[in-house]
Write a protein that holds these residues in place. Sequence first.
Motif, PDB file in Angstrom:
ATOM      1  N   ALA A 112       0.729  -1.325   0.162  1.00  0.00           N
ATOM      2  CA  ALA A 112      -0.029  -0.092  -0.089  1.00  0.00           C
ATOM      3  C   ALA A 112       0.837   1.190  -0.075  1.00  0.00           C
ATOM      4  O   ALA A 112       0.664   2.219  -0.613  1.00  0.00           O
ATOM      5  N   GLN A 113       1.931   1.198   0.631  1.00  0.00           N
ATOM      6  CA  GLN A 113       2.952   2.469   0.800  1.00  0.00           C
ATOM      7  C   GLN A 113       3.597   2.667  -0.564  1.00  0.00           C
ATOM      8  O   GLN A 113       3.658   3.638  -0.980  1.00  0.00           O
ATOM      9  N   SER A 114       3.962   1.511  -1.088  1.00  0.00           N
ATOM     10  CA  SER A 114       4.717   1.717  -2.520  1.00  0.00           C
ATOM     11  C   SER A 114       3.707   2.288  -3.495  1.00  0.00           C
ATOM     12  O   SER A 114       4.102   3.063  -4.235  1.00  0.00           O
ATOM     13  N   LEU A 115       2.554   1.785  -3.535  1.00  0.00           N
ATOM     14  CA  LEU A 115       1.624   2.245  -4.526  1.00  0.00           C
ATOM     15  C   LEU A 115       1.103   3.485  -4.381  1.00  0.00           C
ATOM     16  O   LEU A 115       0.753   4.365  -5.264  1.00  0.00           O
ATOM     17  N   LEU A 116       0.999   3.979  -3.044  1.00  0.00           N
ATOM     18  CA  LEU A 116       0.588   5.317  -2.870  1.00  0.00           C
ATOM     19  C   LEU A 116       1.682   6.499  -3.285  1.00  0.00           C
ATOM     20  O   LEU A 116       1.383   7.302  -4.010  1.00  0.00           O
ATOM     21  N   LEU A 117       2.794   5.869  -3.056  1.00  0.00           N
ATOM     22  CA  LEU A 117       3.939   6.714  -3.402  1.00  0.00           C
ATOM     23  C   LEU A 117       4.143   6.887  -4.875  1.00  0.00           C
ATOM     24  O   LEU A 117       4.270   7.981  -5.434  1.00  0.00           O
ATOM     25  N   LEU A 118       3.889   5.738  -5.633  1.00  0.00           N
ATOM     26  CA  LEU A 118       4.017   5.678  -7.114  1.00  0.00           C
ATOM     27  C   LEU A 118       2.693   6.687  -7.695  1.00  0.00           C
ATOM     28  O   LEU A 118       2.830   7.170  -8.698  1.00  0.00           O
ATOM     29  N   GLN A 119       1.623   6.559  -7.048  1.00  0.00           N
ATOM     30  CA  GLN A 119       0.366   7.524  -7.475  1.00  0.00           C
ATOM     31  C   GLN A 119       0.628   8.836  -7.270  1.00  0.00           C
ATOM     32  O   GLN A 119       0.504   9.722  -8.234  1.00  0.00           O
ATOM     33  N   LEU A 120       1.214   9.399  -6.202  1.00  0.00           N
ATOM     34  CA  LEU A 120       1.686  10.603  -5.938  1.00  0.00           C
ATOM     35  C   LEU A 120       2.728  11.009  -6.996  1.00  0.00           C
ATOM     36  O   LEU A 120       2.537  12.298  -7.337  1.00  0.00           O
ATOM     37  N   ALA A 121       3.685  10.424  -7.336  1.00  0.00           N
ATOM     38  CA  ALA A 121       4.590  10.595  -8.250  1.00  0.00           C
ATOM     39  C   ALA A 121       4.072  10.807  -9.437  1.00  0.00           C
ATOM     40  O   ALA A 121       4.210  11.966 -10.239  1.00  0.00           O
ATOM     41  N   ARG A 122       3.071   9.952  -9.884  1.00  0.00           N
ATOM     42  CA  ARG A 122       2.325  10.123 -11.171  1.00  0.00           C
ATOM     43  C   ARG A 122       1.555  11.398 -11.231  1.00  0.00           C
ATOM     44  O   ARG A 122       1.534  12.089 -12.516  1.00  0.00           O
ATOM     45  N   GLU A 123       0.832  11.734 -10.231  1.00  0.00           N
ATOM     46  CA  GLU A 123       0.142  12.905 -10.357  1.00  0.00           C
ATOM     47  C   GLU A 123       1.196  14.138 -10.646  1.00  0.00           C
ATOM     48  O   GLU A 123       0.758  15.167 -11.160  1.00  0.00           O
ATOM     49  N   VAL A 125       3.922  14.230 -12.380  1.00  0.00           N
ATOM     50  CA  VAL A 125       4.175  14.015 -13.776  1.00  0.00           C
ATOM     51  C   VAL A 125       2.998  14.419 -14.534  1.00  0.00           C
ATOM     52  O   VAL A 125       3.187  15.257 -15.297  1.00  0.00           O
ATOM     53  N   LEU A 126       1.572  14.117 -14.169  1.00  0.00           N
ATOM     54  CA  LEU A 126       0.376  14.668 -15.124  1.00  0.00           C
ATOM     55  C   LEU A 126       0.308  16.102 -15.039  1.00  0.00           C
ATOM     56  O   LEU A 126      -0.164  17.054 -15.823  1.00  0.00           O
ATOM     57  N   ALA A 127       0.737  16.791 -13.703  1.00  0.00           N
ATOM     58  CA  ALA A 127       0.653  17.961 -13.515  1.00  0.00           C
ATOM     59  C   ALA A 127       1.782  18.873 -14.183  1.00  0.00           C
ATOM     60  O   ALA A 127       1.759  20.218 -14.185  1.00  0.00           O
ATOM     61  N   GLY A 128       2.854  18.092 -14.911  1.00  0.00           N
ATOM     62  CA  GLY A 128       3.774  18.934 -15.592  1.00  0.00           C
ATOM     63  C   GLY A 128       5.004  19.370 -14.830  1.00  0.00           C
ATOM     64  O   GLY A 128       5.976  19.995 -15.263  1.00  0.00           O
ATOM     65  N   LYS A 129       5.064  18.891 -13.546  1.00  0.00           N
ATOM     66  CA  LYS A 129       6.129  19.269 -12.599  1.00  0.00           C
ATOM     67  C   LYS A 129       7.286  18.310 -12.490  1.00  0.00           C
ATOM     68  O   LYS A 129       8.502  18.782 -12.092  1.00  0.00           O
TER      69      LYS A 129
END
Length: 330
Positions: A112-123, A125-129
């Motif tokens: 759960a921790q790993s997937l949450l971290l990956l999801q936040l990183a993807r967000e 990326v999608l925000a262009g940061k």
Amino acid sequence: MLSSDVRFEGFTATDWVRVLSLFRPRRADAPEAGRPRGGVVAVHAGGRLRKLMHTDAGRLRIDDAQRAAPRTAEELAARHHASWAAVIEAGALEAIVERFGARIRRGDDFIAQSLLLLQLAREEVLAGKIDVWPARLRGVPMPSPGVVRGTLESLAGVGKTMVIGLFEGGELWTSVAMRRDARGINLILGPDEVRKDMGLLAGDWRRDYRHLSRAIEERAGELSLGCFAEAETIRKLEVDPSPGAWARAVAVRDVILAPVPAALAIPLGIDAGRAALSALRAIAERIDPMGIVGPAMRAMLERAGTDSEMAAMLPFHPLELLRKLISRER
């Protein structure tokens, strides 16, 4: 995924290097000489470059790059002859960490921790940061923790062990065995502990893998999944883009799965009948040392072989995901 008391046993420095070398990115059909190497990371804020670092060369001069700073990660990689690049807006990483701390819960496990971290990183990326090149995982959906846990449960139940054993030159090149208990993986066993238990080898890995299976079971418990092949075969399959490459390798015994759970048999294109025949042949080989029944069982398996597409058991194709991560194709 990993229990709090997980043990690592039986690995020498050479064994670790060999295991990690299997996941080194590479091209399927291009020589390694002259290819771009290393990665480059650029941090910018307010339209100005703040930090520039190459994983091989170290810090790079900002003054030289400031005059014509690349706008994208792909341009950055091309300018510095790097195999990958990342352009990060200042504060993006801090935002990921802060949001991770706010959303994590005490009962969350490693998955759960790993997937949450990956999801936040993807967000980000999608925000262009954050801009990363090459975007090998573009279009791959994020699995839920339940899907990941269910997949692990289908591959290795409580008290069961998974093993991958690779051979080279008639000898065991490396192996990794993982035993699971109710809290997760509690033992990761390397080849140094089992080589002496394998006994006298025949020099034919298609026979010798059974000695490895027996040695692993004596030390770690019953196997739920065994994957055996020559190291060079696995290296080629990891980056092979042709459909059904893994299923063909299993069908012609370039890769031996013994035992093979249904969760893996289905996506590899092995139907239930073939999986049952494989199990029967494994039993026959143990009780028939003279090899009388084995050839007949082998012929039945070859006729039963199929080369179907990956079944939609997961929201992504796990073998294709492995190829995207390791292959240097863009």
